[in-house]
Design a protein around this motif. Structure first.
Motif, PDB file in Angstrom:
ATOM      1  N   VAL A  52      30.736  24.918  54.664  1.00  0.00           N
ATOM      2  CA  VAL A  52      29.721  23.872  54.724  1.00  0.00           C
ATOM      3  C   VAL A  52      29.221  23.643  53.302  1.00  0.00           C
ATOM      4  CG1 VAL A  52      27.504  23.156  55.686  1.00  0.00           C
ATOM      5  CG2 VAL A  52      29.018  24.658  57.019  1.00  0.00           C
ATOM      6  N   SER A  53      29.332  22.427  52.812  1.00  0.00           N
ATOM      7  CA  SER A  53      28.949  22.187  51.420  1.00  0.00           C
ATOM      8  C   SER A  53      27.432  22.128  51.258  1.00  0.00           C
ATOM      9  CB  SER A  53      29.569  20.884  50.904  1.00  0.00           C
ATOM     10  OG  SER A  53      29.060  19.779  51.608  1.00  0.00           O
ATOM     11  N   ARG A  54      26.983  22.762  50.186  1.00  0.00           N
ATOM     12  CA  ARG A  54      25.592  22.669  49.748  1.00  0.00           C
ATOM     13  C   ARG A  54      25.614  22.210  48.294  1.00  0.00           C
ATOM     14  NH1 ARG A  54      21.174  24.677  52.117  1.00  0.00           N
ATOM     15  NH2 ARG A  54      21.371  25.718  54.140  1.00  0.00           N
ATOM     16  N   VAL A  55      26.090  20.992  48.119  1.00  0.00           N
ATOM     17  CA  VAL A  55      26.232  20.413  46.789  1.00  0.00           C
ATOM     18  C   VAL A  55      25.198  19.308  46.633  1.00  0.00           C
ATOM     19  CG1 VAL A  55      27.767  19.112  45.276  1.00  0.00           C
ATOM     20  CG2 VAL A  55      28.684  20.962  46.681  1.00  0.00           C
ATOM     21  N   GLU A  56      24.456  19.360  45.550  1.00  0.00           N
ATOM     22  CA  GLU A  56      23.426  18.346  45.333  1.00  0.00           C
ATOM     23  C   GLU A  56      24.040  17.035  44.883  1.00  0.00           C
ATOM     24  OE1 GLU A  56      19.338  17.675  42.713  1.00  0.00           O
ATOM     25  OE2 GLU A  56      20.219  19.671  42.905  1.00  0.00           O
ATOM     26  N   GLN A  57      25.016  17.111  43.949  1.00  0.00           N
ATOM     27  CA  GLN A  57      25.682  15.920  43.424  1.00  0.00           C
ATOM     28  C   GLN A  57      27.170  16.225  43.348  1.00  0.00           C
ATOM     29  OE1 GLN A  57      24.134  12.780  41.896  1.00  0.00           O
ATOM     30  NE2 GLN A  57      26.232  12.258  42.497  1.00  0.00           N
ATOM     31  N   TRP A  82      20.641  19.076  51.808  1.00  0.00           N
ATOM     32  CA  TRP A  82      20.506  20.476  52.206  1.00  0.00           C
ATOM     33  C   TRP A  82      19.831  20.624  53.563  1.00  0.00           C
ATOM     34  CZ3 TRP A  82      19.630  24.505  47.791  1.00  0.00           C
ATOM     35  CH2 TRP A  82      20.644  24.367  46.846  1.00  0.00           C
ATOM     36  N   ASP A  83      18.949  19.696  53.923  1.00  0.00           N
ATOM     37  CA  ASP A  83      18.296  19.786  55.233  1.00  0.00           C
ATOM     38  C   ASP A  83      19.322  19.660  56.359  1.00  0.00           C
ATOM     39  OD1 ASP A  83      15.785  20.101  54.122  1.00  0.00           O
ATOM     40  OD2 ASP A  83      15.297  17.963  54.210  1.00  0.00           O
ATOM     41  N   ILE A  84      20.247  18.728  56.199  1.00  0.00           N
ATOM     42  CA  ILE A  84      21.272  18.556  57.231  1.00  0.00           C
ATOM     43  C   ILE A  84      22.266  19.713  57.187  1.00  0.00           C
ATOM     44  CG2 ILE A  84      23.149  17.059  58.050  1.00  0.00           C
ATOM     45  CD1 ILE A  84      21.448  14.687  57.087  1.00  0.00           C
ATOM     46  N   ALA A  85      22.551  20.223  56.007  1.00  0.00           N
ATOM     47  CA  ALA A  85      23.390  21.423  55.918  1.00  0.00           C
ATOM     48  C   ALA A  85      22.734  22.575  56.678  1.00  0.00           C
ATOM     49  CB  ALA A  85      23.620  21.804  54.456  1.00  0.00           C
ATOM     50  N   ASN A  86      21.411  22.681  56.572  1.00  0.00           N
ATOM     51  CA  ASN A  86      20.688  23.717  57.330  1.00  0.00           C
ATOM     52  C   ASN A  86      20.854  23.511  58.834  1.00  0.00           C
ATOM     53  OD1 ASN A  86      19.664  25.064  55.086  1.00  0.00           O
ATOM     54  ND2 ASN A  86      17.782  23.859  55.039  1.00  0.00           N
ATOM     55  N   GLU A  87      20.773  22.252  59.279  1.00  0.00           N
ATOM     56  CA  GLU A  87      20.946  21.953  60.701  1.00  0.00           C
ATOM     57  C   GLU A  87      22.332  22.362  61.176  1.00  0.00           C
ATOM     58  OE1 GLU A  87      19.464  18.337  62.579  1.00  0.00           O
ATOM     59  OE2 GLU A  87      18.705  17.709  60.627  1.00  0.00           O
ATOM     60  N   ILE A  88      23.330  22.057  60.361  1.00  0.00           N
ATOM     61  CA  ILE A  88      24.703  22.409  60.716  1.00  0.00           C
ATOM     62  C   ILE A  88      24.843  23.920  60.841  1.00  0.00           C
ATOM     63  CG2 ILE A  88      27.081  22.454  59.832  1.00  0.00           C
ATOM     64  CD1 ILE A  88      26.482  19.669  58.598  1.00  0.00           C
ATOM     65  N   GLU A  89      24.293  24.631  59.897  1.00  0.00           N
ATOM     66  CA  GLU A  89      24.398  26.090  59.931  1.00  0.00           C
ATOM     67  C   GLU A  89      23.657  26.671  61.126  1.00  0.00           C
ATOM     68  OE1 GLU A  89      23.154  27.381  56.085  1.00  0.00           O
ATOM     69  OE2 GLU A  89      24.747  26.256  55.073  1.00  0.00           O
ATOM     70  N   ASP A  90      22.513  26.109  61.468  1.00  0.00           N
ATOM     71  CA  ASP A  90      21.783  26.568  62.655  1.00  0.00           C
ATOM     72  C   ASP A  90      22.607  26.355  63.921  1.00  0.00           C
ATOM     73  OD1 ASP A  90      19.633  27.340  61.105  1.00  0.00           O
ATOM     74  OD2 ASP A  90      18.442  25.533  61.523  1.00  0.00           O
ATOM     75  N   LYS A 100      30.690  29.753  55.920  1.00  0.00           N
ATOM     76  CA  LYS A 100      30.244  30.105  54.583  1.00  0.00           C
ATOM     77  C   LYS A 100      29.732  28.833  53.898  1.00  0.00           C
ATOM     78  CE  LYS A 100      33.362  34.026  53.711  1.00  0.00           C
ATOM     79  NZ  LYS A 100      34.429  34.559  52.806  1.00  0.00           N
ATOM     80  N   ASN A 101      28.901  29.037  52.880  1.00  0.00           N
ATOM     81  CA  ASN A 101      28.428  27.918  52.061  1.00  0.00           C
ATOM     82  C   ASN A 101      29.332  27.720  50.865  1.00  0.00           C
ATOM     83  OD1 ASN A 101      25.186  29.224  52.652  1.00  0.00           O
ATOM     84  ND2 ASN A 101      26.044  27.421  53.639  1.00  0.00           N
ATOM     85  N   ASP A 102      29.465  26.477  50.447  1.00  0.00           N
ATOM     86  CA  ASP A 102      30.138  26.173  49.186  1.00  0.00           C
ATOM     87  C   ASP A 102      29.169  25.346  48.346  1.00  0.00           C
ATOM     88  OD1 ASP A 102      33.026  25.813  47.730  1.00  0.00           O
ATOM     89  OD2 ASP A 102      31.754  24.040  47.496  1.00  0.00           O
ATOM     90  N   THR A 103      28.952  25.774  47.108  1.00  0.00           N
ATOM     91  CA  THR A 103      27.954  25.116  46.270  1.00  0.00           C
ATOM     92  C   THR A 103      28.552  24.403  45.060  1.00  0.00           C
ATOM     93  OG1 THR A 103      27.613  27.156  45.005  1.00  0.00           O
ATOM     94  CG2 THR A 103      26.193  26.797  46.930  1.00  0.00           C
ATOM     95  N   THR A 104      29.871  24.337  44.964  1.00  0.00           N
ATOM     96  CA  THR A 104      30.481  23.791  43.755  1.00  0.00           C
ATOM     97  C   THR A 104      31.528  22.709  43.996  1.00  0.00           C
ATOM     98  OG1 THR A 104      32.176  25.531  43.746  1.00  0.00           O
ATOM     99  CG2 THR A 104      30.144  25.962  42.513  1.00  0.00           C
TER     100      THR A 104
END
Length: 259
Positions: A52-57, A82-90, A100-104
Motif C-alpha cells: 500500500v503506497s504512502r507516497v506524498e508526491q 495518507w488518510d485513505i491509505a489508513n482506511e485501506i490498512e484498517d 506492507k507500506n511503501d513510501t518511495t
C-alpha cells in the motif's frame, strides 16, 4: 456508489497516441463522477505481500525501453493520500490480509498511462497498490472484496492490466486483423464475467480456450488484476463491458465496469 474498473493499459505508446481507445478513455474520465481518490492496482507492481503506497508526491517511472523518446519526458505528478491509505490498512487488518507500506515507489506506466488519459490534470489523489501473481484467483478476489466499502465513499478503484497479453505473440506490423485464439479466449471471459461465474473464472487456466497462450505462465500478472477489481464489487455483482478492441494482432484493449 462509485463503480470499479478493469482497464487494459496496452503498450506505453498509448500515452502519446490519438486513437479510438485513447479517445474513449478521455471521454470515460469526463463522464465518471469525480472521485475523491483513486486506488489503483497495477500489473507492473508485483510483490509477495500486498503493498500500500504512502507516497506524498509520486515520481513517474519509465519501466520500458525502445519506445519514442518523448515518452520519457512525460510527468504525472499525482499526490497520495495518507488518510485513505489508513482506511485501506484498517480494512486489510479487519479482513486478515497481510500488507506492507511503501513510501518511495513512483507510478509505473501501468498506472500513469491510464490515469493520465482519464484525469490529465493529475489533481485526484492516488493510492498505488501491488498485485501478487502467486496468489490464487479467489485470494486476489478476497483482497478486492475487503475494499468494497471504499466505493461507498466516492473512491474509484481501478485494476490496470490486460485480458489478453502475450508479448511473444504480438505482431507489431499491425494490419488490423485479430487472431482467432485471442477472440475465443476473450469471448469466453466476457460470458463468464457477465454471468459472474466465479468458479469458472477462478479456473480459467484449465477451462478457457487458449488460456495458456492468452495468459501465459510468464505473463499472468496482466490478467489477474481483473480479480481484484471484481472483488471490490462483490456486494453488487454486475459486470459491464465498456470497450473492447485489439492491437498488434492480439493485445487486448478492454475496459470492464463492475458494480
Amino acid at each position: 456508489m462509485m463503480p470499479s474498473l478493469f482497464i487494459a493499459h496496452g503498450a506505453p505508446l498509448l500515452a502519446i497516441e490519438n486513437n479510438d481507445y485513447t479517445k474513449f478513455l478521455n471521454t470515460l474520465g469526463q463522464n465518471l463522477p469525480r472521485p475523491k481518490a483513486v486506488v489503483l492496482f497495477s500489473a507492473h507492481w508485483e510483490s509477495k505481500v500486498q503493498q500500500v503506497s504512502r507516497v506524498e508526491q509520486y515520481s513517474t517511472i519509465y519501466d520500458f525501453g525502445n519506445f519514442d523518446p518523448s515518452l520519457f519526458t512525460i510527468q504525472y505528478p499525482a499526490r497520495g493520500n495518507w488518510d485513505i491509505a489508513n482506511e485501506i490498512e484498517d480494512l486489510f487488518i479487519k479482513n486478515d490480509i497481510s500488507f506492507k507500506n511503501d513510501t518511495t515507489r513512483g507510478l509505473d506506466h501501468g498506472a500513469w498511462v491510464v490515469l493520465r488519459l482519464l484525469f490529465p490534470n493529475a489533481d485526484i489523489p492516488v493510492i498505488s497498490m501491488s498485485v501478487n501473481p502467486n496468489l490464487t484467483p479467489d485470494e486476489q478476489y478476497k483482497i478486492g472484496k475487503s475494499l468494497s466499502e471504499l466505493r461507498e465513499k466516492d473512491i474509484l478503484i481501478i485494476a490496470s492490466g490486460g485480458t489478453v497479453h502475450n508479448l511473444r505473440a504480438l505482431k507489431w506490423a499491425d494490419n488490423g486483423e485479430v487472431d482467432s485464439w485471442a477472440l475465443e479466449f476473450d469471448d469466453w471471459l466476457a460470458r463468464n464475467l457477465e454471468n459472474w461465474d466465479l468458479q469458472s473464472l477462478f479456473h480459467y487456466d484449465s477451462l478457457a480456450p487458449h488460456a495458456s497462450f492468452a495468459v501465459p505462465p510468464f505473463g499472468n500478472e496482466h490478467f489477474i488484476p481483473i480479480f481484484y477489481a471484481m472483488g471490490t464489487a462483490d456486494n453488487n455483482p454486475k459486470a459491464t463491458s465498456l470497450h473492447r478492441s485489439f492491437r498488434y494482432g492480439n493485445l487486448s484493449h478492454s475496459i470492464w465496469q463492475f458494480g
